[in-house]
Design a protein around this motif. Structure first.
Motif, short mmCIF file in Angstrom:
data_model
loop_
_atom_site.label_atom_id
_atom_site.label_comp_id
_atom_site.label_asym_id
_atom_site.label_seq_id
_atom_site.Cartn_x
_atom_site.Cartn_y
_atom_site.Cartn_z
N ALA A 81 -9.20 -2.37 -1.88
CA ALA A 81 -9.20 -2.04 -0.77
C ALA A 81 -8.85 -0.36 -0.17
CB ALA A 81 -8.65 -3.01 0.37
N ILE A 82 -7.97 0.16 -1.10
CA ILE A 82 -7.25 1.28 -0.39
C ILE A 82 -7.48 2.58 -1.40
CG2 ILE A 82 -5.24 0.02 0.39
CD1 ILE A 82 -3.55 0.84 -2.29
N VAL A 83 -8.76 2.69 -2.00
CA VAL A 83 -9.05 3.90 -2.98
C VAL A 83 -9.35 4.82 -1.88
CG1 VAL A 83 -10.79 4.79 -4.74
CG2 VAL A 83 -10.15 2.25 -4.78
N ASP A 84 -9.97 5.10 -0.84
CA ASP A 84 -10.20 6.08 -0.08
C ASP A 84 -8.79 6.37 0.59
OD1 ASP A 84 -12.93 5.94 -0.66
OD2 ASP A 84 -13.38 5.35 1.51
N GLU A 85 -7.77 5.58 0.89
CA GLU A 85 -6.39 6.18 1.31
C GLU A 85 -5.91 6.89 0.22
OE1 GLU A 85 -3.92 3.31 3.67
OE2 GLU A 85 -5.50 2.00 3.33
N LEU A 86 -5.79 6.32 -1.13
CA LEU A 86 -5.10 7.13 -2.40
C LEU A 86 -5.82 8.49 -2.42
CD1 LEU A 86 -5.02 4.12 -4.70
CD2 LEU A 86 -3.13 5.05 -3.11
N GLU A 87 -7.16 8.88 -2.16
CA GLU A 87 -7.59 9.78 -2.48
C GLU A 87 -7.51 10.91 -1.22
OE1 GLU A 87 -11.41 8.96 -5.35
OE2 GLU A 87 -11.67 9.67 -3.34
N ALA A 88 -7.44 10.29 -0.11
CA ALA A 88 -6.92 11.08 0.99
C ALA A 88 -5.47 11.55 0.83
CB ALA A 88 -7.01 10.31 2.41
N THR A 145 0.67 -1.31 -0.22
CA THR A 145 0.06 0.05 -0.07
C THR A 145 0.99 1.27 0.01
OG1 THR A 145 -1.79 -1.16 1.07
CG2 THR A 145 -1.90 1.19 1.01
N ALA A 146 1.86 1.33 1.02
CA ALA A 146 2.59 2.40 0.90
C ALA A 146 3.32 2.98 -0.39
CB ALA A 146 4.00 2.26 2.01
N GLN A 147 3.70 1.76 -1.08
CA GLN A 147 4.38 1.97 -2.30
C GLN A 147 3.18 2.64 -3.37
OE1 GLN A 147 5.67 -2.23 -2.49
NE2 GLN A 147 7.70 -1.37 -3.31
N VAL A 148 1.99 2.03 -3.49
CA VAL A 148 1.11 2.70 -4.13
C VAL A 148 0.81 4.04 -3.94
CG1 VAL A 148 -1.21 2.46 -5.34
CG2 VAL A 148 0.34 0.43 -4.82
N ILE A 149 0.72 4.44 -2.70
CA ILE A 149 0.54 5.64 -2.48
C ILE A 149 1.61 6.60 -2.80
CG2 ILE A 149 0.16 7.23 -0.34
CD1 ILE A 149 -1.21 4.82 1.19
N ALA A 150 2.71 6.17 -2.47
CA ALA A 150 4.09 6.85 -3.20
C ALA A 150 3.97 7.04 -4.67
CB ALA A 150 5.36 6.41 -2.80
N ALA A 180 -24.19 3.99 -5.39
CA ALA A 180 -23.37 4.52 -4.59
C ALA A 180 -22.84 3.28 -3.64
CB ALA A 180 -23.81 5.55 -3.60
N LEU A 181 -21.37 3.16 -3.60
CA LEU A 181 -20.78 1.90 -2.75
C LEU A 181 -19.76 2.69 -1.97
CD1 LEU A 181 -20.56 -0.85 -5.28
CD2 LEU A 181 -22.21 -0.53 -3.62
N GLU A 182 -19.55 2.43 -0.53
CA GLU A 182 -18.85 2.79 0.12
C GLU A 182 -17.19 2.45 0.22
OE1 GLU A 182 -19.86 2.44 4.22
OE2 GLU A 182 -22.04 3.54 4.09
N ALA A 183 -16.45 3.33 0.48
CA ALA A 183 -14.85 2.85 0.51
C ALA A 183 -14.46 2.67 -0.95
CB ALA A 183 -14.62 1.62 1.50
N LEU A 184 -15.14 2.99 -1.92
CA LEU A 184 -14.59 2.78 -3.32
C LEU A 184 -14.47 4.18 -3.94
CD1 LEU A 184 -16.40 -0.24 -4.53
CD2 LEU A 184 -14.15 -0.05 -4.12
N GLY A 185 -14.42 5.23 -3.23
CA GLY A 185 -13.92 6.39 -3.79
C GLY A 185 -14.82 7.38 -4.44
N THR A 186 -14.37 8.66 -4.85
CA THR A 186 -15.28 9.47 -5.49
C THR A 186 -16.06 8.73 -6.56
OG1 THR A 186 -13.72 11.30 -5.18
CG2 THR A 186 -15.35 11.68 -6.51
N LEU A 187 -15.79 8.05 -7.38
CA LEU A 187 -16.37 7.44 -8.42
C LEU A 187 -17.60 6.80 -8.06
CD1 LEU A 187 -16.24 6.81 -11.51
CD2 LEU A 187 -15.05 4.96 -11.07
N PHE A 188 -17.58 6.01 -6.97
CA PHE A 188 -18.75 5.52 -6.41
C PHE A 188 -19.68 6.36 -5.34
CE2 PHE A 188 -16.35 1.69 -8.13
CZ PHE A 188 -17.69 0.91 -8.61
N ALA A 189 -19.14 7.45 -5.29
CA ALA A 189 -19.93 8.21 -4.17
C ALA A 189 -21.22 8.66 -4.57
CB ALA A 189 -19.01 9.49 -3.83
N ALA A 190 -21.69 8.76 -5.69
CA ALA A 190 -23.03 8.84 -6.17
C ALA A 190 -23.55 7.99 -7.23
CB ALA A 190 -23.25 10.37 -6.51
N PRO A 191 -24.71 7.85 -7.49
CA PRO A 191 -25.12 7.19 -8.76
C PRO A 191 -24.90 7.81 -9.87
CG PRO A 191 -26.75 7.18 -7.03
CD PRO A 191 -25.80 8.14 -6.66
#
Length: 246
Positions: free
Chosen positions: A194-201, A165-170, A227-238
């Motif tokens: 599992a880390i889309v929200d972490e990447l956006e943050a 995860t740390a490498q992807v974030i970097a 709308a699905l939780e924890a999958l980032g902006t793309l899934f935040a709204a229908p």
């Protein structure tokens, strides 16, 4: 319950999809069929072989047993190297074989950007530079403007699948640019669901990853995307289904 069937080349991050299915507690089904691979290499000739019609047809035949409502060719590099027309031909061939709508990860990136109203993007690519430039051209043909691109020269999908995860974030932080409205991570070999929200943050803007847009487009082929939780902006709204006004 809808079933989005996934044709996935080889073994690297295919476990991203059943893990997501489990997290969503069965809200959608994401059966995966592994398609054959000649050489695991992010090299144009190997990728053209990876995405050839015979491999997809064999995978589609096996996937039919899952009775999918829609199908995704869950591979970015094995679709964008064919260019926009070739990628559409791939999807059309799978759709014809199974009698259900189909698309691919590369096409999903273009459609996801349009759904979000995003044009200027940065790309965090695991691929070598020459392969990554094929993705840049694919996005450009789809109406996007790539303002920054980072390539990391990783040759095999198997190696990409081991990134932490740390490498992807970097990688995402390094690729970001002040003018970019979103950062794209174009490799289904990378564990990201599992880390889309972490990447956006980490960068404070939307991040679109290959496995994320693959699931999104599979649902989008069937109707408004929930709308699905924890999958980032793309899934935040229908999002509206194809042909509907958003």
């Amino acid at each position: 319950m809808v079933t989005v069937g996934l044709l996935y080349p080889g073994h690297s991050a295919e476990d991203d999809y059943p893990a997501l299915e489990a997290r969503l507690d069965g809200a959608i089904k994401l059966p995966v069929v592994i398609t054959s691979v000649g050489e695991d290499a992010h090299r144009v000739d190997a990728l053209l072989d990876l995405g050839r019609a015979e491999r997809l047809a064999d995978g589609a035949f096996e996937l039919a047993a899952t009775q999918p409502d829609a199908v995704m060719w869950a591979c970015t590099s094995g679709s964008f190297v064919f260019g926009p027309r070739g990628a559409r031909d791939q999807a059309s061939g799978v759709a014809a074989a199974l009698g259900v709508p189909a698309s691919s990860t590369s096409l999903a990136f273009v459609d996801a950007l349009k759904a979000l109203g995003v044009r200027r993007v940065a790309v965090a690519a695991s691929y070598p530079e020459d392969v990554a430039q094929h993705f840049v051209r694919f996005l450009t043909a789809g109406g996007a403007e790539v303002v920054s691109m980072g390539s990391h020269g990783i040759i095999t999908a198997a190696e990409v699948g081991t990134l932490e995860t740390a490498q992807v974030i970097a990688m995402v932080k390094a690729a970001d640019h002040p003018d970019a409205e979103a950062v794209l991570v174009p490799d289904t070999a990378m564990h990201t669901l599992a880390i889309v929200d972490e990447l956006e943050a980490a960068i404070g803007k939307p991040v679109l990853t290959a496995n994320q847009v693959t699931v999104w487009k599979g649902l989008h082929l069937l109707g408004p995307v929930p709308a699905l939780e924890a999958l980032g902006t793309l899934f935040a709204a229908p999002a509206a289904a194809p042909g509907e006004r958003k």
